[in-house]
Design a protein around this motif. Structure first.
Motif, PDB file in Angstrom:
ATOM      1  N   ASP A 180       0.838  -1.201   0.000  1.00 16.32           N
ATOM      2  CA  ASP A 180       0.000   0.000   0.000  1.00 16.32           C
ATOM      3  C   ASP A 180       0.874   1.252   0.000  1.00 16.32           C
ATOM      4  OD1 ASP A 180      -2.429  -1.477   0.188  1.00 16.32           O
ATOM      5  OD2 ASP A 180      -2.032  -1.792   2.309  1.00 16.32           O
ATOM      6  N   PRO A 181       0.789   2.098  -1.044  1.00 16.37           N
ATOM      7  CA  PRO A 181       1.583   3.323  -1.067  1.00 16.37           C
ATOM      8  C   PRO A 181       1.028   4.378  -0.113  1.00 16.37           C
ATOM      9  CG  PRO A 181       0.192   3.218  -3.012  1.00 16.37           C
ATOM     10  CD  PRO A 181      -0.017   1.932  -2.269  1.00 16.37           C
ATOM     11  N   VAL A 182       1.917   4.947   0.682  1.00  9.65           N
ATOM     12  CA  VAL A 182       1.551   5.983   1.652  1.00  9.65           C
ATOM     13  C   VAL A 182       2.486   7.172   1.469  1.00  9.65           C
ATOM     14  CG1 VAL A 182       1.352   6.556   4.108  1.00  9.65           C
ATOM     15  CG2 VAL A 182       0.774   4.253   3.312  1.00  9.65           C
ATOM     16  N   VAL A 183       1.929   8.374   1.374  1.00 11.24           N
ATOM     17  CA  VAL A 183       2.770   9.569   1.327  1.00 11.24           C
ATOM     18  C   VAL A 183       2.973  10.087   2.747  1.00 11.24           C
ATOM     19  CG1 VAL A 183       2.230  10.306  -1.020  1.00 11.24           C
ATOM     20  CG2 VAL A 183       0.701  10.960   0.834  1.00 11.24           C
ATOM     21  N   ILE A 184       4.190  10.532   3.019  1.00 14.92           N
ATOM     22  CA  ILE A 184       4.500  11.131   4.312  1.00 14.92           C
ATOM     23  C   ILE A 184       5.270  12.410   4.027  1.00 14.92           C
ATOM     24  CG2 ILE A 184       6.557   9.644   4.577  1.00 14.92           C
ATOM     25  CD1 ILE A 184       5.944   9.799   7.666  1.00 14.92           C
ATOM     26  N   MET A 185       4.807  13.521   4.601  1.00 17.19           N
ATOM     27  CA  MET A 185       5.200  14.823   4.099  1.00 17.19           C
ATOM     28  C   MET A 185       5.969  15.684   5.095  1.00 17.19           C
ATOM     29  SD  MET A 185       2.193  13.522   2.992  1.00 17.19           S
ATOM     30  CE  MET A 185       0.850  14.226   3.928  1.00 17.19           C
ATOM     31  N   LEU A 186       7.077  16.234   4.635  1.00 19.14           N
ATOM     32  CA  LEU A 186       7.768  17.295   5.355  1.00 19.14           C
ATOM     33  C   LEU A 186       7.163  18.603   4.850  1.00 19.14           C
ATOM     34  CD1 LEU A 186      10.250  18.063   7.238  1.00 19.14           C
ATOM     35  CD2 LEU A 186      11.441  18.519   5.088  1.00 19.14           C
ATOM     36  N   VAL A 187       6.258  19.172   5.627  1.00 22.58           N
ATOM     37  CA  VAL A 187       5.586  20.429   5.266  1.00 22.58           C
ATOM     38  C   VAL A 187       6.250  21.546   6.055  1.00 22.58           C
ATOM     39  CG1 VAL A 187       3.395  21.664   5.135  1.00 22.58           C
ATOM     40  CG2 VAL A 187       3.434  19.162   4.906  1.00 22.58           C
ATOM     41  N   THR A 188       6.896  22.467   5.362  1.00 24.67           N
ATOM     42  CA  THR A 188       7.612  23.539   6.050  1.00 24.67           C
ATOM     43  C   THR A 188       7.021  24.891   5.678  1.00 24.67           C
ATOM     44  OG1 THR A 188       9.263  23.607   4.272  1.00 24.67           O
ATOM     45  CG2 THR A 188       9.763  22.251   6.197  1.00 24.67           C
ATOM     46  N   ARG A 189       7.251  25.832   6.560  1.00 25.22           N
ATOM     47  CA  ARG A 189       6.905  27.238   6.326  1.00 25.22           C
ATOM     48  C   ARG A 189       7.933  28.069   7.075  1.00 25.22           C
ATOM     49  NH1 ARG A 189       2.942  30.258   4.127  1.00 25.22           N
ATOM     50  NH2 ARG A 189       2.368  32.251   5.094  1.00 25.22           N
ATOM     51  N   GLY A 190       8.863  28.636   6.324  1.00 20.90           N
ATOM     52  CA  GLY A 190       9.945  29.359   6.956  1.00 20.90           C
ATOM     53  C   GLY A 190      10.808  28.433   7.787  1.00 20.90           C
ATOM     54  N   ASN A 191      10.932  28.711   9.069  1.00 20.34           N
ATOM     55  CA  ASN A 191      11.787  27.955   9.979  1.00 20.34           C
ATOM     56  C   ASN A 191      11.039  26.856  10.728  1.00 20.34           C
ATOM     57  OD1 ASN A 191      14.406  27.649  11.260  1.00 20.34           O
ATOM     58  ND2 ASN A 191      13.494  28.491  13.117  1.00 20.34           N
ATOM     59  N   SER A 192       9.803  26.595  10.312  1.00 22.86           N
ATOM     60  CA  SER A 192       8.976  25.647  11.069  1.00 22.86           C
ATOM     61  C   SER A 192       8.514  24.485  10.200  1.00 22.86           C
ATOM     62  CB  SER A 192       7.756  26.369  11.654  1.00 22.86           C
ATOM     63  OG  SER A 192       8.148  27.363  12.580  1.00 22.86           O
ATOM     64  N   VAL A 193       8.192  23.372  10.866  1.00 20.90           N
ATOM     65  CA  VAL A 193       7.685  22.175  10.210  1.00 20.90           C
ATOM     66  C   VAL A 193       6.337  21.819  10.832  1.00 20.90           C
ATOM     67  CG1 VAL A 193       8.894  20.645  11.832  1.00 20.90           C
ATOM     68  CG2 VAL A 193       8.232  19.784   9.582  1.00 20.90           C
ATOM     69  N   LEU A 194       5.450  21.260  10.025  1.00 14.97           N
ATOM     70  CA  LEU A 194       4.117  20.884  10.479  1.00 14.97           C
ATOM     71  C   LEU A 194       4.133  19.455  11.012  1.00 14.97           C
ATOM     72  CD1 LEU A 194       1.077  21.650  10.650  1.00 14.97           C
ATOM     73  CD2 LEU A 194       0.838  20.716   8.319  1.00 14.97           C
ATOM     74  N   LEU A 195       3.713  19.297  12.271  1.00 17.69           N
ATOM     75  CA  LEU A 195       3.643  17.976  12.889  1.00 17.69           C
ATOM     76  C   LEU A 195       2.218  17.703  13.359  1.00 17.69           C
ATOM     77  CD1 LEU A 195       6.868  17.907  15.124  1.00 17.69           C
ATOM     78  CD2 LEU A 195       6.591  17.149  12.750  1.00 17.69           C
TER      79      LEU A 195
END
Length: 316
Positions: A180-195
């Motif tokens: 099963d393909p799953v995407v896992i994302m490093l979502v950044t905005r400036g100096n921050s990452v979304l967790l």
């Protein structure tokens, strides 16, 4: 990402020897000189911090299901077999289903330092080759356990091709192991990452957002859709980072990076319990175990791998 395959369960150049799967006689000869890794309820047999390989005919393999062929490990044929028909002593039963099962089951025909252990607890101790073999074994045996009947006619199907196919003796349909393909994302905005965190995770544990790719969808579209569905955040261009076979039970984690086009978070409570922006300084303290509010994703996961390399500026 130049170091992509150094992730846990990453490539180790295992020779999967697909030609042997089509030759029953050659496969039988390989089994006679090969080694078998038994798994009990998804737990691999461990000898200390390494897989516990057994010779064919070992007493502990008595109730095992037919073995599946994993490949050639420097010329040694490697197989895996499901041993869930074995019943451990009452005082060493597994913990009820949860995020992590710390219990270890010991077989009476094996030395006391051998036992069936949860893969999440030992995955970072394994060599790249051992990790690839165990991940393949766990995923393949899980597929057989959950696909014993033909999806076309409902009849019981047979294990063939060294375990890399099931064939229906009734209608002739062929079935193949799925990932099963799953995407896992490093979502950044400036100096921050979304967790974000799921309600069923250990207290304080956060990770990158992730979700299954839907039929008819590209990886890029899946990244944007999942982030928007879970947090309401819009994302821009998507780039590939790394992938990781994730045998819990049988996914391929496709690591991607993207820049957020918005900042306000509106979580979907059916998807996440919480989501937040975390800056680099906060993430450093979390990975060091010094942040009282955030615990990082488990070591060995692609989320932990990506976050560490983001902090080290090695996502090239």
């Amino acid at each position: 990402m130049r170091i992509a395959e150094t992730v846990t369960f990453g490539g180790s150049a295992l020779d999967r020897a697909a030609q042997l799967r089509r030759d029953p006689q050659a496969l039988a000869a390989a089994l006679e000189r090969g080694r078998i890794l038994p798994l009990w309820r998804g737990k691999p047999l461990m000898q200390g911090d390494q897989p516990g390989w057994l010779s064919p005919g070992h007493p502990a393999l008595g109730p095992a299901a037919p073995p599946v062929f994993l490949g050639l490990d420097d010329g040694i044929p490697r197989f895996a077999a499901e041993l869930s028909a074995w019943t451990p002593a009452a005082d060493q039963d597994s913990v009820p289903p949860a995020f992590f099962d710390p219990s270890i089951q010991h077989h009476p025909d094996l030395p006391p330092d051998w036992g069936f252990a949860e893969l999440r607890g030992v995955m970072t101790l394994l060599s790249p080759r051992a990790a690839e073999l165990v991940a393949t074994a766990k995923a393949l045996l899980h597929w057989h356990a959950s696909h014993r009947f033909c999806a076309a006619c409902g009849a019981a199907s047979d294990l063939v091709m060294g375990g890399w196919q099931r064939t229906c003796p009734s209608c002739g349909a062929h079935h193949f192991p799925r990932t099963d393909p799953v995407v896992i994302m490093l979502v950044t905005r400036g100096n921050s990452v979304l967790l974000g965190r799921d309600a069923g995770w250990p207290d304080g544990m956060f990770s990158l957002l992730a979700g299954f790719v839907e039929p008819g969808e590209t990886v890029e579209a899946a990244v944007r859709r999942e982030v928007q569905e879970e947090t309401g955040i819009l994302c821009g261009p998507v780039g590939y980072l790394a992938s990781q076979p994730w045998p819990f039970p049988a996914s391929l984690m496709i690591g991607a990076r993207t820049e957020a086009l918005s900042e306000a978070i509106t979580i979907d409570p059916e998807e996440l319990e919480q989501a937040c922006w975390v800056n680099r300084e906060e993430l450093v303290s979390a990975l060091a175990g010094l942040n009282p509010h955030i615990k990082p994703a488990r070591k060995g996961s692609i989320a932990h791998f990506i976050l560490r390399n983001w902090l080290a500026d090695r996502l090239d």
